[in-house]
Design a protein around this motif. Sequence first.
Motif, PDB file in Angstrom:
ATOM      1  N   HIS A   3     -75.269  -4.483 -27.364  1.00 61.93           N
ATOM      2  CA  HIS A   3     -75.917  -5.003 -28.581  1.00 61.93           C
ATOM      3  C   HIS A   3     -77.397  -4.647 -28.657  1.00 61.93           C
ATOM      4  CE1 HIS A   3     -72.490  -7.686 -29.594  1.00 61.93           C
ATOM      5  NE2 HIS A   3     -72.221  -7.405 -28.334  1.00 61.93           N
TER       6      HIS A   3
ATOM      7  N   HIS B 227     -77.562 -11.008 -29.223  1.00 57.39           N
ATOM      8  CA  HIS B 227     -77.808 -11.364 -27.824  1.00 57.39           C
ATOM      9  C   HIS B 227     -78.214 -10.101 -27.096  1.00 57.39           C
ATOM     10  CE1 HIS B 227     -73.578 -10.250 -27.986  1.00 57.39           C
ATOM     11  NE2 HIS B 227     -73.433 -10.283 -26.669  1.00 57.39           N
TER      12      HIS B 227
ATOM     13  N   HIS C 122     -70.625 -17.464 -25.449  1.00 61.34           N
ATOM     14  CA  HIS C 122     -70.396 -16.112 -24.920  1.00 61.34           C
ATOM     15  C   HIS C 122     -71.524 -15.776 -23.937  1.00 61.34           C
ATOM     16  CE1 HIS C 122     -69.627 -11.760 -24.921  1.00 61.34           C
ATOM     17  NE2 HIS C 122     -70.911 -11.592 -25.186  1.00 61.34           N
TER      18      HIS C 122
ATOM     19  N   HIS D  21     -77.006  -8.497 -24.397  1.00 62.91           N
ATOM     20  CA  HIS D  21     -76.106  -7.599 -23.659  1.00 62.91           C
ATOM     21  C   HIS D  21     -76.351  -6.164 -24.125  1.00 62.91           C
ATOM     22  CE1 HIS D  21     -73.080 -11.078 -22.697  1.00 62.91           C
ATOM     23  NE2 HIS D  21     -74.116 -11.062 -21.891  1.00 62.91           N
TER      24      HIS D  21
ATOM     25  N   ASP E  35     -70.762 -11.638 -30.718  1.00 62.98           N
ATOM     26  CA  ASP E  35     -69.543 -11.781 -29.912  1.00 62.98           C
ATOM     27  C   ASP E  35     -69.055 -13.230 -29.841  1.00 62.98           C
ATOM     28  OD1 ASP E  35     -69.698  -9.092 -29.424  1.00 62.98           O
ATOM     29  OD2 ASP E  35     -70.310  -9.275 -27.321  1.00 62.98           O
TER      30      ASP E  35
HETATM   31 ZN   LIG Z   1     -71.935  -9.749 -25.350  1.00 64.90          ZN
END
Ligand SMILES: [Zn+2]
Length: 310
Positions: free
Chosen positions: A73, A68, A157, A70, A176
């Motif tokens: 990451h 993802h 998430h 974020h 996550d």
């Molecule tokens: Zn995350």
Amino acid sequence: MDHQIAPGVLEIDTELGGWQELNAVFLIDGERPCLVETGPQLDSGRVLGALERRGLGPDQLAYVVLTHIHLDHGGGVGEVSRHFPKATVICHPKGVRHLADPTRLVAAAAAVYGPRLDSLYGRMLPVEADRLHAAEDMERLDLGAGRTLTLVHSPGHAKHHIAVLDDSTGVLLVGDAAGVKVPGGGPLRPATPPDDFDLEVAIHSLHRLASLRPEQLVLTHFGPAGDPQEVLAEAEATMRRWCTIAEEAYAEEPSLDHLERALLERAYEPAVEASRQPVVDALNGVPSNAAGILGWIRRRQQGREAADSR
Ligand SMILES: [Zn+2]
């Protein structure tokens, strides 16, 4: 320390914030090698160094997959894609436009992380649009010589979450989706940040991941987590428990402060080594989880009110 978790699957510690065993990226070997996660921008030098030590030349990396977008990451995706000009960058369809233009993503992260944005993560450089690919659900990625990865949409998430199954070893990289468990950091904790955490969606994803019958389940934070079915069941139980506590607290007093206090007192299991507390707080703090669960409670309530007024 880099660590071989299965044949052809290397876990590289990005040493986020200078901490060991908190954040990882994964190199999957093949004729067309694939990097899963890039780590944050501030760790990209460390990640590129590790790939260089593996003998991976600039033209050799074929794919970069982000579970993802974020920043812990994928924040380093700009640096990694520039270093490996032939690599195709792959993420969930809902993430693609943010990689082409991360302005809004970085602004949202700044709101969540505050001063930690520049001290821990860094920001994100854009990726050229023609190098981006939106992963379809259950899409197969062919690394050559019989090795394939299956990309599994697993929202909850975040809306833009995918998990990556290495079909030849059965290693499932869950990002996550199942939560966070770092060595010395106590039991598995849910990762329920703002803005799109959704309990029902997250649990649906956990069930789908379980149905893939993985041999190993690997968390980005951090590493192989034990028996996959047990971990996924524990992830569901712990997520439900945090959300129940938050809902009870919300009924008492619908404020973020109160939810945070309730989770700290009733959900949070402080079996954390003192030296690891800042690590857990940096990545998976109760305030962030409380804010994400509060958002879910409010969205669900608005949905019910809208349904009632129809
Ligand atoms: Zn995350």
